[in-house]
Scaffold this motif. Structure first.
Motif, PDB file in Angstrom:
ATOM      1  N   GLU A  82       0.824  -1.210   0.000  1.00  9.27           N
ATOM      2  CA  GLU A  82       0.000   0.000   0.000  1.00  9.27           C
ATOM      3  C   GLU A  82       0.856   1.258   0.000  1.00  9.27           C
ATOM      4  N   LYS A 106       2.181   1.792  -3.470  1.00  6.73           N
ATOM      5  CA  LYS A 106       1.160   2.328  -4.371  1.00  6.73           C
ATOM      6  C   LYS A 106       0.910   3.813  -4.101  1.00  6.73           C
ATOM      7  N   ASP A 139       3.627   5.865  -5.613  1.00 11.55           N
ATOM      8  CA  ASP A 139       3.684   5.688  -7.060  1.00 11.55           C
ATOM      9  C   ASP A 139       5.122   5.459  -7.531  1.00 11.55           C
ATOM     10  N   SER A 176       6.053   3.233  -9.563  1.00  5.60           N
ATOM     11  CA  SER A 176       6.044   2.449 -10.801  1.00  5.60           C
ATOM     12  C   SER A 176       7.040   2.965 -11.842  1.00  5.60           C
ATOM     13  N   SER A 215       6.429  -2.950 -10.363  1.00  2.66           N
ATOM     14  CA  SER A 215       5.016  -3.160 -10.655  1.00  2.66           C
ATOM     15  C   SER A 215       4.567  -4.581 -10.313  1.00  2.66           C
ATOM     16  N   GLU A 227      -1.936  -5.136  -7.248  1.00  8.46           N
ATOM     17  CA  GLU A 227      -3.366  -5.335  -6.968  1.00  8.46           C
ATOM     18  C   GLU A 227      -3.684  -6.803  -6.699  1.00  8.46           C
TER      19      GLU A 227
END
Length: 155
Positions: A49, A52, A55, A57, A81, A98
């Motif tokens: 979390e 994410k 960010d 990525s 990712s 996810e």
């Protein structure tokens, strides 16, 4: 008949000490192991979390990796990712972030259910221990009004 009572007392005490208390210890150890697994999955969930939220990525990630026995080395992760997650029995599966979160939710729910079942089993064994103790008191004609000093086995 009364000469058999000391033999029965010894049998019940042996059953109590060698079987019931041993079973209770094993159940509590198994439950503690499940709690530690659940804690590891929840810690991984928090890390995912945070990744994410920040960010990561586009960037590569610099981290420390445990090689075993608390021996760490520095590592660069070029693609954050995807993540490898232990799914059990020594197998690791590559998930997107996810997918990993969904897997962790299901896994922690199953582990929590398993821990609850072990807690119920421990309660049953503890109840059986109390029944045996009451039976021993009755067989030995101990004063039923005074409460025997017992230590708490949950600690």
């Amino acid at each position: 008949m009364s000469e058999n009572i000391p033999l029965k007392v010894v049998e019940y005490e042996k059953f109590l000490n060698e079987t019931l208390r041993s079973d209770l210890r094993k159940i509590l150890e198994a439950r503690d192991k499940i709690y530690s697994q659940t804690a590891e999955y929840l810690q991984l969930k928090n890390v995912i979390e945070r990744m994410k939220e920040t960010d990561l990525s586009q960037d590569e990630l610099k981290t420390k990796v445990d090689l075993g026995c608390n021996f760490y080395c520095q590592a660069n992760v070029p693609d954050v990712s995807k993540i490898f997650v232990c799914v059990g029995f020594g197998f690791y599966v590559e998930f997107t972030l996810e997918e990993a979160l969904r897997f962790i939710e299901k896994k922690t729910a199953r582990l929590t259910e398993e821990a609850n079942n072990l807690t119920k089993d421990a309660s049953k064994v503890k109840a059986n221990i109390n029944i045996i103790l009451e039976g021993l008191k009755e067989m030995q004609h101990l004063d039923m009004t005074t409460k025997m000093e017992q230590r708490d086995i949950w600690n």
